[in-house]
Design a protein around this motif. Structure first.
Motif, PDB file in Angstrom:
ATOM      1  N   ASP A  14      -9.129  11.478  -9.712  1.00  0.00           N
ATOM      2  CA  ASP A  14      -9.511  11.395  -8.495  1.00  0.00           C
ATOM      3  C   ASP A  14      -7.787  11.080  -7.824  1.00  0.00           C
ATOM      4  N   THR A  15      -7.936  11.571  -7.057  1.00  0.00           N
ATOM      5  CA  THR A  15      -6.223  12.077  -5.656  1.00  0.00           C
ATOM      6  C   THR A  15      -6.553  10.571  -5.352  1.00  0.00           C
ATOM      7  N   TYR A  16      -7.084   9.727  -5.524  1.00  0.00           N
ATOM      8  CA  TYR A  16      -6.612   8.090  -5.812  1.00  0.00           C
ATOM      9  C   TYR A  16      -5.997   7.647  -6.991  1.00  0.00           C
ATOM     10  N   SER A  17      -6.121   8.517  -7.928  1.00  0.00           N
ATOM     11  CA  SER A  17      -6.490   7.434  -9.422  1.00  0.00           C
ATOM     12  C   SER A  17      -4.694   8.357 -10.339  1.00  0.00           C
ATOM     13  N   SER A  18      -4.401   7.325 -10.924  1.00  0.00           N
ATOM     14  CA  SER A  18      -3.006   7.304 -11.256  1.00  0.00           C
ATOM     15  C   SER A  18      -2.822   6.944 -12.944  1.00  0.00           C
ATOM     16  N   GLY A  19      -1.627   6.654 -13.374  1.00  0.00           N
ATOM     17  CA  GLY A  19      -1.992   5.501 -14.685  1.00  0.00           C
ATOM     18  C   GLY A  19      -2.030   4.855 -14.545  1.00  0.00           C
ATOM     19  N   HIS A  20      -1.436   3.692 -13.147  1.00  0.00           N
ATOM     20  CA  HIS A  20      -2.015   2.234 -12.640  1.00  0.00           C
ATOM     21  C   HIS A  20      -2.669   2.105 -12.495  1.00  0.00           C
ATOM     22  N   GLU A  21      -3.960   2.724 -13.472  1.00  0.00           N
ATOM     23  CA  GLU A  21      -5.203   2.137 -13.857  1.00  0.00           C
ATOM     24  C   GLU A  21      -5.053   1.571 -14.879  1.00  0.00           C
ATOM     25  N   VAL A  33       1.530   3.869 -26.885  1.00  0.00           N
ATOM     26  CA  VAL A  33       0.661   4.073 -26.006  1.00  0.00           C
ATOM     27  C   VAL A  33       1.494   4.968 -25.215  1.00  0.00           C
ATOM     28  N   TYR A  34       0.617   6.445 -24.142  1.00  0.00           N
ATOM     29  CA  TYR A  34       1.402   7.327 -24.223  1.00  0.00           C
ATOM     30  C   TYR A  34       0.064   7.581 -22.615  1.00  0.00           C
ATOM     31  N   ARG A  35       0.793   6.455 -21.347  1.00  0.00           N
ATOM     32  CA  ARG A  35       0.295   6.401 -20.283  1.00  0.00           C
ATOM     33  C   ARG A  35       0.107   7.494 -19.544  1.00  0.00           C
ATOM     34  N   VAL A  36      -0.103   8.898 -18.855  1.00  0.00           N
ATOM     35  CA  VAL A  36      -0.403   9.719 -18.136  1.00  0.00           C
ATOM     36  C   VAL A  36      -0.774  10.138 -17.098  1.00  0.00           C
ATOM     37  N   ASP A  37      -0.078  10.211 -15.690  1.00  0.00           N
ATOM     38  CA  ASP A  37      -0.736  10.930 -14.768  1.00  0.00           C
ATOM     39  C   ASP A  37      -0.622  12.387 -14.852  1.00  0.00           C
ATOM     40  N   LEU A  38      -2.634  12.462 -14.763  1.00  0.00           N
ATOM     41  CA  LEU A  38      -2.901  13.796 -14.762  1.00  0.00           C
ATOM     42  C   LEU A  38      -1.968  14.788 -13.893  1.00  0.00           C
ATOM     43  N   LEU A  39      -1.992  16.273 -13.787  1.00  0.00           N
ATOM     44  CA  LEU A  39      -1.796  17.046 -13.055  1.00  0.00           C
ATOM     45  C   LEU A  39      -2.736  17.242 -11.458  1.00  0.00           C
ATOM     46  N   GLY A  40      -1.731  17.199 -10.737  1.00  0.00           N
ATOM     47  CA  GLY A  40      -2.520  16.358  -9.673  1.00  0.00           C
ATOM     48  C   GLY A  40      -2.893  15.096  -9.038  1.00  0.00           C
ATOM     49  N   CYS A  41      -2.246  14.793  -9.598  1.00  0.00           N
ATOM     50  CA  CYS A  41      -1.978  13.118  -9.220  1.00  0.00           C
ATOM     51  C   CYS A  41      -1.224  11.855  -9.358  1.00  0.00           C
TER      52      CYS A  41
END
Length: 319
Positions: free
Chosen positions: A71-78, A92-100
């Motif tokens: 979602d456009t609101y979402s990021s690794g902050h989740e 652990v690898y925490r990513v922000d997906l492309l577009g996020c």
């Protein structure tokens, strides 16, 4: 001469309205991001072929890739409330997906295959060995497809509230394509995006969809999600692709041929979540399902301790 004057007047009025909307858009983006809530964490960037991918690597042990909801609101902050605990036993690898989040937001059509490619490329080029995946929502569908395409690179899948398998089978149609064309307009499209992702909409998203108990929702969390959706105007291209059903994928054929272990963690208070999980298990009987009561879409933020208890069982259960 009258028609010339009318044309000039209409053109001038349209230009003035466009300028006003442009200024409103700028103000929205400025106020949404003025606290820089996502800029306070260190991390690295993976220079992928479609844009830079932000990620954070912590801990030691067997690799674990974290994929946030799409979602456009979402990021690794989740994953912030469980990241330290996960890092005690895993790399652990925490990513922000492309577009996020902090990753690039190019003007492209975001498809399921794009994210499947991203997952497999990230595992191959950054992680470099077999990994487990912990994913929320629609990203769980990408994880299943990535596993189907390259099962030797992925060991276990832990999916939090995987999406409705029937809705995943939707494909673009004339109506969705028309909406995409409107949303992609330079000024008007950006304004529509800002209305669809306004602060009140973010508040409702948490109280009606993400969390069951509103007492657990704090102001900074909502502000971070709102900021994430407005870090760049490019966020609207992901939303257009989601609304246009370009990120959907038919998972039935993937599930029928997979041999990897899959575990579901389900928020017990979201309508049809448990029934939806059972549909997955009808296709792949080996799927194990755990429910966390009094949670909805994001149990890792709403009940992190109980969530970690479930995750530890799955990660420690060798096969």
């Amino acid at each position: 001469m009258n028609w010339k004057k009318k044309t000039i007047s209409i053109t001038s009025l349209a230009s003035f309205i466009t300028l006003i909307i442009h200024i409103i858009n700028k103000c929205i983006y400025f106020y949404a991001t003025m606290d820089n809530l996502l800029s306070n964490t260190s991390g690295s960037y993976y220079n992928w072929k479609f844009g830079k991918i932000y990620y954070k690597k912590v801990g030691s042990g067997h690799p674990l890739l974290l994929l946030h909801d799409l979602d456009t609101y979402s990021s690794g902050h989740e994953w912030n409330k469980v990241l330290k605990d996960l890092a005690k036993t895993n790399t652990v690898y925490r990513v922000d997906l492309l577009g996020c989040g902090r990753s690039d937001k190019p003007n492209i059509t975001y498809t399921n295959y794009l994210y499947v490619q991203l997952i497999n490329d990230f595992i191959k080029q950054i992680i470099g060995e077999e990994t487990d995946i912990l994913a929320t929502g629609e990203s769980g569908a990408f994880a299943i497809a990535a596993c189907h395409n390259n099962h030797s690179a992925i060991r276990k899948l832990i999916l939090v509230n995987p999406p409705d398998i029937h809705k995943l089978a939707k494909i673009p149609d004339k109506r969705s394509k028309f909406f995409i064309s409107i949303l992609q307009l330079p000024v008007i499209g950006t304004f529509i995006y800002n209305m669809l992702t306004g602060r009140k909409k973010t508040d409702r998203l948490f109280s009606e969809h993400y969390f069951y108990n509103s007492n657990f929702i704090d102001h900074d969390l909502i502000s971070t999600y709102y900021e994430t959706a407005h870090m760049e105007t490019g966020s609207k291209y992901l939303l257009a692709s989601i609304y246009g059903h370009y990120t959907t994928i038919n998972l039935k054929h993937c599930l029928k041929t997979m041999t990897n272990s899959i575990y579901f963690i389900i928020g017990g208070e979201t309508e049809n979540n448990i029934e939806n999980a059972d549909i997955y298990r009808d296709i792949m009987p080996s799927i194990e399902i755990e429910t966390i009561s009094e949670t909805r879409q994001l149990p890792q933020l709403e009940k992190p301790f109980e969530f970690m208890d479930k995750v530890r069982i799955f990660l420690e259960d060798e096969f």
